[in-house]
Design an enzyme around this catalytic site. Structure first.
Site, PDB file in Angstrom:
ATOM      1  N   ARG A  52      12.982  16.806   7.658  1.00  0.00           N
ATOM      2  CA  ARG A  52      13.034  15.727   6.663  1.00  0.00           C
ATOM      3  C   ARG A  52      13.234  14.396   7.384  1.00  0.00           C
ATOM      4  O   ARG A  52      12.653  13.380   7.020  1.00  0.00           O
ATOM      5  CB  ARG A  52      14.150  15.957   5.633  1.00  0.00           C
ATOM      6  CG  ARG A  52      14.376  14.726   4.749  1.00  0.00           C
ATOM      7  CD  ARG A  52      15.130  14.958   3.440  1.00  0.00           C
ATOM      8  NE  ARG A  52      16.191  15.928   3.496  1.00  0.00           N
ATOM      9  CZ  ARG A  52      17.348  15.773   4.161  1.00  0.00           C
ATOM     10  NH1 ARG A  52      17.617  14.656   4.814  1.00  0.00           N
ATOM     11  NH2 ARG A  52      18.241  16.732   4.153  1.00  0.00           N
ATOM     12  N   TYR A 105      -1.636   0.191 -11.877  1.00  0.00           N
ATOM     13  CA  TYR A 105      -1.922   1.626 -11.933  1.00  0.00           C
ATOM     14  C   TYR A 105      -0.943   2.282 -12.914  1.00  0.00           C
ATOM     15  O   TYR A 105       0.255   1.981 -12.892  1.00  0.00           O
ATOM     16  CB  TYR A 105      -1.764   2.223 -10.523  1.00  0.00           C
ATOM     17  CG  TYR A 105      -1.839   3.718 -10.489  1.00  0.00           C
ATOM     18  CD1 TYR A 105      -3.045   4.385 -10.674  1.00  0.00           C
ATOM     19  CD2 TYR A 105      -0.690   4.486 -10.289  1.00  0.00           C
ATOM     20  CE1 TYR A 105      -3.113   5.760 -10.649  1.00  0.00           C
ATOM     21  CE2 TYR A 105      -0.748   5.870 -10.265  1.00  0.00           C
ATOM     22  CZ  TYR A 105      -1.967   6.501 -10.451  1.00  0.00           C
ATOM     23  OH  TYR A 105      -2.016   7.868 -10.429  1.00  0.00           O
ATOM     24  N   ASP A 177      -0.302  -2.946  -3.182  1.00  0.00           N
ATOM     25  CA  ASP A 177      -0.866  -1.601  -3.269  1.00  0.00           C
ATOM     26  C   ASP A 177      -2.326  -1.718  -2.818  1.00  0.00           C
ATOM     27  O   ASP A 177      -3.164  -2.265  -3.530  1.00  0.00           O
ATOM     28  CB  ASP A 177      -0.755  -1.092  -4.712  1.00  0.00           C
ATOM     29  CG  ASP A 177      -1.278   0.335  -4.870  1.00  0.00           C
ATOM     30  OD1 ASP A 177      -2.125   0.756  -4.054  1.00  0.00           O
ATOM     31  OD2 ASP A 177      -0.850   1.020  -5.816  1.00  0.00           O
ATOM     32  N   LYS A 202      -6.140   9.042  -1.865  1.00  0.00           N
ATOM     33  CA  LYS A 202      -7.426   8.450  -2.224  1.00  0.00           C
ATOM     34  C   LYS A 202      -8.273   8.232  -0.961  1.00  0.00           C
ATOM     35  O   LYS A 202      -8.626   9.187  -0.313  1.00  0.00           O
ATOM     36  CB  LYS A 202      -7.169   7.150  -3.006  1.00  0.00           C
ATOM     37  CG  LYS A 202      -6.089   7.290  -4.100  1.00  0.00           C
ATOM     38  CD  LYS A 202      -6.473   8.201  -5.243  1.00  0.00           C
ATOM     39  CE  LYS A 202      -5.315   8.555  -6.177  1.00  0.00           C
ATOM     40  NZ  LYS A 202      -4.545   7.428  -6.717  1.00  0.00           N
TER      41      LYS A 202
HETATM   42  C1  LIG Z   1      -3.240   7.198  -7.298  1.00  0.00           C
HETATM   43  C2  LIG Z   1      -2.628   5.866  -7.174  1.00  0.00           C
HETATM   44  C3  LIG Z   1      -1.232   5.711  -7.026  1.00  0.00           C
HETATM   45  C4  LIG Z   1      -0.272   6.868  -7.059  1.00  0.00           C
HETATM   46  O1  LIG Z   1      -0.427   7.723  -5.991  1.00  0.00           O
HETATM   47  P1  LIG Z   1      -0.160   9.312  -6.047  1.00  0.00           P
HETATM   48  O2  LIG Z   1      -0.548   9.763  -4.709  1.00  0.00           O
HETATM   49  O3  LIG Z   1      -1.019   9.858  -7.156  1.00  0.00           O
HETATM   50  O4  LIG Z   1       1.296   9.490  -6.352  1.00  0.00           O
HETATM   51  C5  LIG Z   1      -0.744   4.421  -6.873  1.00  0.00           C
HETATM   52  N1  LIG Z   1      -1.554   3.345  -6.887  1.00  0.00           N
HETATM   53  C6  LIG Z   1      -2.885   3.462  -7.044  1.00  0.00           C
HETATM   54  C7  LIG Z   1      -3.733   2.227  -7.063  1.00  0.00           C
HETATM   55  C8  LIG Z   1      -3.469   4.716  -7.194  1.00  0.00           C
HETATM   56  O5  LIG Z   1      -4.793   4.809  -7.374  1.00  0.00           O
END
Ligand SMILES: *Cc1c(COP(=O)(O)O)cnc(C)c1O
Length: 377
Positions: A52, A105, A177, A202
């Site tokens: 961890r 998001y 983000d 993603k």
């Molecule tokens: C998918 C996504 C998240 C969240 O991420 P997870 O891996 O699903 O927890 C945050 N911001 C954006 C823009 C996303 O597309």
């Protein structure tokens, strides 16, 4: 480190990486291990005592993430939302206020509205392409401007450098983000942001086979505080997931070029098509042209004929797979109003019911265009 001078296409493969010290393996082994033998009490080898706190496979990913975003420190988490939660509860304390995007998001919005508000964190959703609105939303207790650009699913663009300026004037930090653009197309730290957030699920992972998140900081001290909370809160990336993300990143530069090539062709076709209105792609946005190298693989449009037509289009494609998420090699299609953004119905984040969102993959563009044309009818 020499890495910093390398071009992006070299850093995706070599940034922060070295051959495995024991075997010379050219990619890091999956250290699928929880604990490490100590040579006498307190005598850890290379500082590893419990996974961890630190794990060599995760370390390799974290060093690579820092290199990609040009940051001092990278940290890998079990999901994008685990990264966000750790970040918010490190930088902010109960009583603080955060400015968030009016079309954040959905999961980010839910984290603020249903989890962190009870913890005592206040927030104001603002359309961040209106800088005056952002300035008006700032309070003495504002510690953070949370920025997402381009946004999901409307592909609105916020000016990162301008937001960083507003934040500096009010002793707040800017978090970006960068999931939609990826570091291949947009470098928020260079534009003045303090921290970059990713859902590595993603584009960084890129193959729809792993859920993960990341934080990259400009400043080493904040990186150290976040690392402390990463261990204290425990939302870490497991070794195999870290390895998958690192493997995905090696082709990020080349994948993003193809995502952009294909998206541009899809956009050109949609803009000419009678069954489509209001194609959303940030290619003609002045701020996007200033801060992005290209405009990514995400495209949204509205179906002429309303919600039923949008649903029909989603049901008819064969290569574009009907699914949530984005950023993988395969093309996806979805109806935000009923799928990813269903929970936003009735709120300020509600999206048009005739909206269709595409994550344009890296297949043969001729096949993608034919698939969409036939689905549009
Ligand atoms: C998918 C996504 C998240 C969240 O991420 P997870 O891996 O699903 O927890 C945050 N911001 C954006 C823009 C996303 O597309």
């Amino acid at each position: 480190m020499a890495d910093e001078a390398w071009g992006f296409d070299t850093r995706v493969i070599h940034g922060g990486q070295q051959a495995d010290p024991r075997t010379g393996a050219v990619v890091p082994p999956i250290y699928q291990v929880s604990t490490y033998k100590q040579d006498g009490v307190g005598g850890t080898r290379a500082g590893y005592e419990y996974s961890r706190s630190a794990n060599p496979t995760r370390d390799a990913l974290e060093a690579n993430l820092a290199s990609l975003e040009g940051g001092a420190r990278g940290l890998a988490f079990a999901s994008g939302l685990a990264a966000e939660d750790t970040l918010l509860r490190t930088i902010c304390k109960p009583g603080d206020h955060v400015v968030i995007p009016g079309d954040a998001y959905g999961g980010t919005y839910r984290l603020f509205a249903n989890v962190l508000e009870r913890w005592g964190l206040d927030y104001t959703p603002v359309d961040q392409h209106e800088l005056d609105e952002v300035r008006k939303a700032i309070r003495p207790t504002t510690t953070l401007i949370w920025c997402e650009t381009p946004t999901n699913p409307l592909l609105n663009v916020a000016d990162i450098a301008a937001l960083a300026g507003i934040a500096r004037d009010s002793d707040a930090k800017v978090v970006v983000d960068n999931t939609f653009a990826s570091p291949a197309l947009q470098q928020p730290l260079e534009l003045g942001a303090d921290v970059v957030v990713h859902s590595t699920t993603k584009y960084l992972g890129g193959h729809s086979d792993v859920v993960g998140g990341a934080l990259i900081t400009r400043d080493a001290d904040l990186g150290e505080r976040l690392a402390y909370h990463q261990n204290a809160m425990g939302g870490v990336s497991g070794p195999f997931d870290a390895w998958l993300v690192l493997r995905g990143i090696k082709t990020l530069a080349i994948r993003m070029q193809r995502h952009c090539d294909n998206a541009e062709r899809v956009v050109a076709m949609l803009r000419e098509h009678d069954a489509v209105i209001d194609v959303r792609y940030p290619d003609s946005n002045e701020v996007a042209r200033k801060q992005m190298a290209r405009f990514g693989g995400m495209v949204s449009f509205r179906a002429r004929g309303g919600e039923q037509h949008a649903l029909d289009i989603c049901a008819r494609t064969r290569i574009f797979t009907l699914a949530e998420s984005l950023g993988g090699v395969e093309s996806l299609i979805e109806h935000p109003g009923r799928m990813t953004h269903a929970s936003a119905a009735g709120s300020t984040l509600e999206v048009p019911s005739d909206l269709v969102r595409l994550s344009v993959g890296i297949e043969d563009p001729k096949d993608l265009l034919a698939d969409l044309r036939s689905a549009l009818g």
